[in-house]
Write a protein that holds these residues in place. Structure first.
Motif, PDB file in Angstrom:
ATOM      1  N   GLY A  43      41.077  33.751  44.150  1.00  0.00           N
ATOM      2  CA  GLY A  43      39.713  34.241  44.293  1.00  0.00           C
ATOM      3  C   GLY A  43      39.151  33.839  45.584  1.00  0.00           C
ATOM      4  N   GLY A  98      33.126  38.264  39.451  1.00  0.00           N
ATOM      5  CA  GLY A  98      34.172  38.408  38.755  1.00  0.00           C
ATOM      6  C   GLY A  98      34.767  37.140  38.443  1.00  0.00           C
ATOM      7  N   TRP A 147      31.390  39.281  31.806  1.00  0.00           N
ATOM      8  CA  TRP A 147      30.161  39.202  31.799  1.00  0.00           C
ATOM      9  C   TRP A 147      29.546  40.567  31.309  1.00  0.00           C
TER      10      TRP A 147
HETATM   11  O1  DLL Z   1      40.538  35.877  38.163  1.00  0.00           O
HETATM   12  C1  DLL Z   1      41.236  37.310  40.076  1.00  0.00           C
HETATM   13  C2  DLL Z   1      39.903  37.324  40.434  1.00  0.00           C
HETATM   14  C3  DLL Z   1      39.187  36.547  41.424  1.00  0.00           C
HETATM   15  C4  DLL Z   1      39.297  38.478  40.065  1.00  0.00           C
HETATM   16  C5  DLL Z   1      38.027  36.897  41.826  1.00  0.00           C
HETATM   17  C6  DLL Z   1      37.725  38.846  40.486  1.00  0.00           C
HETATM   18  C7  DLL Z   1      37.301  37.668  41.389  1.00  0.00           C
HETATM   19  P1  DLL Z   1      43.240  35.141  37.267  1.00  0.00           P
HETATM   20  O2  DLL Z   1      42.755  33.742  37.371  1.00  0.00           O
HETATM   21  O3  DLL Z   1      44.592  35.584  37.178  1.00  0.00           O
HETATM   22  O4  DLL Z   1      42.713  36.100  38.345  1.00  0.00           O
HETATM   23  O5  DLL Z   1      42.275  35.866  35.839  1.00  0.00           O
HETATM   24  C8  DLL Z   1      42.597  37.187  35.492  1.00  0.00           C
HETATM   25  O6  DLL Z   1      40.759  37.093  34.480  1.00  0.00           O
HETATM   26  O7  DLL Z   1      43.153  39.185  33.311  1.00  0.00           O
HETATM   27  C9  DLL Z   1      40.620  38.991  32.941  1.00  0.00           C
HETATM   28  O8  DLL Z   1      40.893  38.448  31.697  1.00  0.00           O
HETATM   29  C10 DLL Z   1      39.689  37.978  33.785  1.00  0.00           C
HETATM   30  N1  DLL Z   1      38.746  38.767  34.583  1.00  0.00           N
HETATM   31  C11 DLL Z   1      39.132  38.862  35.944  1.00  0.00           C
HETATM   32  N2  DLL Z   1      38.015  39.491  36.621  1.00  0.00           N
HETATM   33  C12 DLL Z   1      37.237  40.146  35.407  1.00  0.00           C
HETATM   34  C13 DLL Z   1      36.055  40.500  35.542  1.00  0.00           C
HETATM   35  C14 DLL Z   1      41.321  36.422  38.614  1.00  0.00           C
HETATM   36  N3  DLL Z   1      35.607  41.245  36.452  1.00  0.00           N
HETATM   37  C15 DLL Z   1      41.844  37.292  34.178  1.00  0.00           C
HETATM   38  N4  DLL Z   1      35.616  40.918  34.178  1.00  0.00           N
HETATM   39  C16 DLL Z   1      42.006  38.926  33.942  1.00  0.00           C
HETATM   40  C17 DLL Z   1      36.113  40.339  32.956  1.00  0.00           C
HETATM   41  C18 DLL Z   1      37.962  39.534  34.340  1.00  0.00           C
HETATM   42  N5  DLL Z   1      37.230  39.760  33.088  1.00  0.00           N
END
Ligand code: DLL
Length: 434
Positions: free
Chosen positions: A141, A211, A215
């Motif tokens: 992120g 994100g 939400w």
């Molecule tokens: O969360 C990447 C990220 C970072 C996205 C910053 C957006 C902003 P991971 O930690 O690997 O990567 O988690 C990924 O989080 O499969 C979803 O289940 C959930 N997720 C990520 N964005 C969203 C969203 C980052 N906008 C996992 N809405 C994904 C719902 C989300 N779920």
């Protein structure tokens, strides 16, 4: 209308499909040639790397899962020698080994462009001061949004997470105009702001790019009201790159998927068969341009729906609904499958309840018991027994309708449930594993 890569974002679907097919075929070839895991898998199942003649043929190929990445820990999924890898991130997960993600120089360039597209679509530009409150580190992120924002020429403040009062001070002094964080942290900032005797007019924010966790519209409304901003959603996962896979434009009606880089499908998570466009199911993604770590039909476990519609922003990229659940965050309460996202959705229809909730599952005798704790306003909590009772009854009713079991509902004081700087945790499971 502003775009970052206008041609890619607005080209006709047919033209884009031609690019997709060419890139899909070359991805399959590279994966087969350079990744033992894929070579073995293709050979075992008798699939030739040139068997994809049109996009829909992808459905004949096997899936890739998070377990496959774990089994090939740390570098087994890389399609290039380590000397060509210039960055490594990983996703921690709660069980098992982390999954490792590598990027070549070209992958990083593409990542910057794709995040830049999302930032511009969300309404920010080079004039903005972007406050990045995501963790910098192995999590994608912080760095993902950081480089994307720098790429468009914005002024980036890499605050990272923690010390909310200090963050608010920085936002005031440096006049941050864009907040980048999880939606739950944005709410936490709003609450801390009011605890400090301040309000949105003491900040200069106009946009929030949120994100990394699910939400809904109620949380969007609350953030927009309390911070005085446009709050837009963006989605990604580390295994496939991080942020930059999809993001909302200011229409706020679904996330545009960067489908020239990611081929998206929806499958039925039970039968694993592809579902027609428009139906809800699990999102499966094939990378189309990625060098370091091509992934074929990666099962994201995220539940959503894809649809094409003419968007007022002019982008022709396919849209996905805000993902609200995963096929694997399911809990089973007395034999019934329950998703926290169902509770969150049901909560949205109830006036007087905040979106902050916690599901606590415990054993009562041989049966499971689900308690849903919800924060309500102080006034309601102390003064108005009658109102409280009718709210409790309404909550039990809407939850029962949504999750098909009758939970206990406990109203709690404002700000008593834990706030999270990273992903919000919605379930406490006190049952002992069998
Ligand atoms: O969360 C990447 C990220 C970072 C996205 C910053 C957006 C902003 P991971 O930690 O690997 O990567 O988690 C990924 O989080 O499969 C979803 O289940 C959930 N997720 C990520 N964005 C969203 C969203 C980052 N906008 C996992 N809405 C994904 C719902 C989300 N779920």
């Amino acid at each position: 209308m502003k775009y970052w890569q206008e041609r890619e974002e607005t080209m006709s679907v047919e033209e884009r499909e031609a690019f997709q097919l060419e890139r899909m075929q070359s991805t399959l070839n590279r994966a087969y040639k350079n990744v033992d895991f894929y070579k073995k898998k293709f050979d075992e199942t008798g699939i030739k790397s040139d068997s994809v003649k049109e996009l829909a043929d992808i459905a004949t190929l096997p899936f890739t899962t998070k377990q496959d990445l774990r089994d090939n820990y740390p570098y087994g999924m890389f399609a290039v020698p380590l000397r060509d890898i210039v960055r490594i991130h990983s996703s921690s997960g709660t069980t098992g080994k982390p999954t490792v993600v590598g990027y070549t120089r070209a992958d990083l360039e593409n990542w910057k462009d794709l995040v830049a597209r999302i930032i511009i679509a969300g309404g920010a530009d080079e004039q903005d001061i972007v406050h990045v409150a995501f963790t910098y580190g192995l999590f994608t992120g912080g760095f993902g949004l950081h480089y994307g924002a720098e790429h468009i020429g914005a002024s980036v403040i890499p605050v990272s997470s923690g010390n909310t009062a200090r963050q608010i001070g920085i936002m005031q002094d440096y006049r941050s105009t864009v907040l980048v964080s999880t939606p739950s942290y944005a709410l936490h900032i709003a609450e801390t702001l009011s605890k400090m005797g301040l309000n949105k007019n003491d900040l200069h924010l106009k946009t929030g790019l949120f994100g990394s966790e699910p939400w809904g519209e109620k949380i969007r409304q609350e953030i927009e009201d309390k911070l005085g901003i446009d709050a837009v959603d963006n989605y990604g996962l580390s295994e496939l790159m991080g942020p930059g896979i999809a993001g909302e434009c200011l229409e706020k009606s679904g996330l545009h998927v960067n489908e020239d880089h990611f081929y998206v499908e929806i499958i039925d998570p039970e039968t694993l068969k592809p579902l027609p466009i428009g139906e809800k199911g699990e999102l499966v993604i094939t990378t189309l341009k990625r060098e370091a770590m091509p992934l074929i039909r990666y099962r994201t476990r995220d539940v959503t729906r894809l649809y094409r519609e003419k968007c007022a922003c002019g982008r022709t990229l396919i849209k996905m609904e805000k993902p609200r659940g995963r096929t694997d965050d399911m809990i089973i309460v007395n034999g019934v499958n329950v998703y926290p996202s169902q509770v969150a959705e049901a909560l949205e229809s109830v006036n007087g309840a905040s979106p902050h909730f916690m599901m606590v599952v415990s054993k009562k005798g041989v049966l499971d018991e689900l308690e849903i704790q919800i924060e309500v306003s102080e006034a309601l909590f102390f003064d108005e027994m009658k109102k409280q009772k009718s709210l409790m009854e309404e909550l039990v009713r809407v939850f029962q309708q949504a999750i098909l079991i009758k939970p206990r509902v406990k109203l709690v004081m404002p700000k008593t449930l834990e706030r999270f700087e990273g992903k919000a945790k919605r379930v406490i499971d006190n049952r002992k594993p069998e």
